[in-house]
Design an enzyme around this catalytic site. Structure first.
Site, short mmCIF file in Angstrom:
data_model
loop_
_atom_site.label_atom_id
_atom_site.label_comp_id
_atom_site.label_asym_id
_atom_site.label_seq_id
_atom_site.Cartn_x
_atom_site.Cartn_y
_atom_site.Cartn_z
N GLY A 29 34.18 67.96 72.44
CA GLY A 29 33.92 67.40 71.13
C GLY A 29 34.23 65.92 71.05
O GLY A 29 34.70 65.29 72.00
N GLY A 60 36.31 63.29 70.53
CA GLY A 60 37.73 63.02 70.44
C GLY A 60 38.06 61.67 69.86
O GLY A 60 39.14 61.47 69.30
N LYS A 67 32.27 54.94 67.85
CA LYS A 67 33.07 55.23 69.05
C LYS A 67 34.32 54.37 68.97
O LYS A 67 34.24 53.15 68.79
CB LYS A 67 32.26 54.91 70.31
CG LYS A 67 32.86 55.39 71.61
CD LYS A 67 31.84 55.19 72.73
CE LYS A 67 32.34 55.74 74.05
NZ LYS A 67 31.31 55.58 75.11
N ASP A 89 28.18 67.21 79.08
CA ASP A 89 28.31 66.65 77.73
C ASP A 89 27.70 65.27 77.62
O ASP A 89 27.63 64.71 76.51
CB ASP A 89 29.78 66.63 77.29
CG ASP A 89 30.68 65.91 78.28
OD1 ASP A 89 30.82 66.42 79.40
OD2 ASP A 89 31.22 64.85 77.94
#
Length: 487
Positions: A92, A94, A115, A254
């Site tokens: 996920g 983070g 981000k 991912d």
């Protein structure tokens, strides 16, 4: 300065509404005094955002997630991932947030994503922060890739937070605002498959079809068609990477998108001297994601997507597996076709040239580059000049001159097209030594080197006087190059 009200910014939340099981509503950390470092004004205009307003204090607050438009629902997305081959069921976002979705001037739905905006429930012990250097690095690399014609996430802005980030040393913090067709990944499907919820898996697949591959909806088997389309997209994407000498460095599931866009510019770089075994990631000790292994890694990741989608292919598992295998087996053909067509263009080979003759020319050229440790980008661009004028710039790059001359005679005999070569072989890429130079200066507060680098790499095919150093390879003392993930 224009100060358009925040009410003019519309962020929708279709992902959060349709797939609420795959996200957690969250807010970015407060930033007391955000300071804009770089803004992508053409992209802002494309998104229907006023660049002047984004440069205002209110705009900066939007870009770090502290000013959220009414009706928007920022979320941290959930997904799994195979990281260097090891499965992590709960990764996920983070240190990231999906602010929402914006419909751009062309009617396309795109994610507005942060981000480095702080810890989330998926932070796994990390601080959720990012430093100025890595965020500016992603800005440069992603915008260069876009200019090179590679499907990619885009960078809208980097904003300094005024907060110190502890890594090996204390570094100035920043938030990157990036844009993507979506942030759906192979890991998104792995996460849902691990729950065993087939209905949720179907909803996720329907969401992906509607957002990225609508033609699949009309297929006899829409979910198999979705997978087949992702295979094609990833084959074309990785071929583009390979043709440009780009090494992603962290091709985990991912970081493999359903849209076929490049995502996550952490441990990545462009080749200097050609060596197929090149690795740039500090944590890739076994060369899993080396330059030459990227097609293999992509197919492996797609196999994991197929595993996740099996319940949707067919109720009978044996038939579902057979369908998945047949679709997956098309990847090498798709990749090879894209690579071969690209290499023919890079060498200017005529379209009607016999395939075996073309293959021998390509293979022997790559062998020469490897044996002579010649710069990937400079060699192809110089070869275009040789095709046009017979210039010696390409020849002078090689130590084994008789071998080069023998190959060049065969190549010239087929009539290479310099115009084609100049359209596909860039002059300027984000040279590793220049990226490091620009980032080091930016961390100290000097953004001029960054601006000059961006000027070069965002128009990579247009040779311009005064930019010679941006076309040159690294100095002899630059040494081996290593990149880091920034966490």
């Amino acid at each position: 300065m224009s100060t358009a009200p925040l009410s003019t910014v519309v962020l929708e939340s279709r992902f959060a509404q349709e797939l609420e099981e795959l996200s957690v509503p969250w807010r970015a950390d407060d930033v007391a005094d955000p300071r804009l470092l770089v803004l992508n004004e053409p992209l802002a205009a494309e998104l229907g955002l006023d660049p002047a307003w984004l440069r205002s204090p209110e705009g900066a607050r939007l870009l770090v997630g502290n000013l959220v438009p009414r009706g928007a629902t920022p979320v941290a997305q959930a997904y799994s991932g195979h990281q260097f081959g090891s499965f992590s069921p709960r990764l996920g976002d983070g240190r990231a947030l999906l602010l929402g979705e914006i419909v751009d001037a062309g009617g396309r739905r795109r994610d507005l994503h942060l981000k480095g905006s702080g810890r989330t429930p998926f932070a796994r012990g990390g601080d959720g922060l990012a430093a100025v250097g890595p965020m500016l690095r992603e800005y440069v690399l992603s915008e260069a890739m876009h200019a090179l014609g590679v499907p990619t996430t885009r960078s809208l802005a980097v904003v300094a937070t005024g907060r110190q980030v502890r890594r090996e040393t204390l570094l100035p913090g920043a938030v990157l605002t990036r844009v993507a067709s979506s942030h759906l990944r192979v890991g998104s499907f792995q996460y849902v498959r691990a729950t065993g919820d087939t209905d949720l898996l179907r909803r996720l697949a329907d969401h992906a079809i509607g957002r990225h591959h609508p033609d699949a909806a009309g297929a006899e088997n829409p979910y198999l068609a979705l997978f087949e389309t992702v295979v094609v997209a990833q084959a074309a994407l990785v071929a583009r990477w390979m043709l440009l000498g780009f090494v992603h460095g962290v091709m985990n599931t991912d970081n493999t998108t359903i849209s076929g866009e490049t995502i996550d510019y952490g441990p990545c770089a462009f080749l200097d001297a050609f060596d197929p075994a090149t690795v740039y990631s500090s944590i890739d000790h076994g060369g899993r994601y080396s330059y030459r292994n990227q097609p293999v890694a992509a197919q492996w990741n797609l196999a994991r997507l197929a595993e996740a989608l099996l319940p949707l292919f067919d109720e009978d598992q044996d038939r579902a597996v057979s369908m998945a295998e047949e679709a997956l087996e098309s990847f090498p053909r798709q990749y090879s076709a894209a690579w071969s067509a690209g290499m023919r263009s890079k060498l200017g080979l005529p379209e009607d040239l016999d395939r075996d003759v073309a293959s021998f020319l390509v293979d022997d050229w790559l062998g020469l580059l490897r044996q002579n440790r010649v710069d990937w980008t400079a060699s192809f661009r110089a070869l275009g000049g040789a095709a046009r004028t017979g210039a010696h710039a390409a020849r002078d790059l090689f130590l084994d001159l008789p071998a080069f001359d023998a190959w060049a005679d065969r190549w010239r005999a087929v009539g290479p097209d310099p115009g084609v070569m100049e359209r596909v072989n860039p002059v300027y890429i984000p040279r590793n030594h220049l990226v490091e130079e620009a980032l080091a200066a930016a961390v100290e507060g000097d953004l001029d080197p960054l601006g000059r680098l961006l000027e070069a790499v965002t128009a990579p095919y247009d040779e311009r006087p005064g930019l010679e150093r941006y076309a040159a390879g690294p100095p002899d003392d630059f040494g081996a190059y290593t990149t880091y993930c920034g966490t």
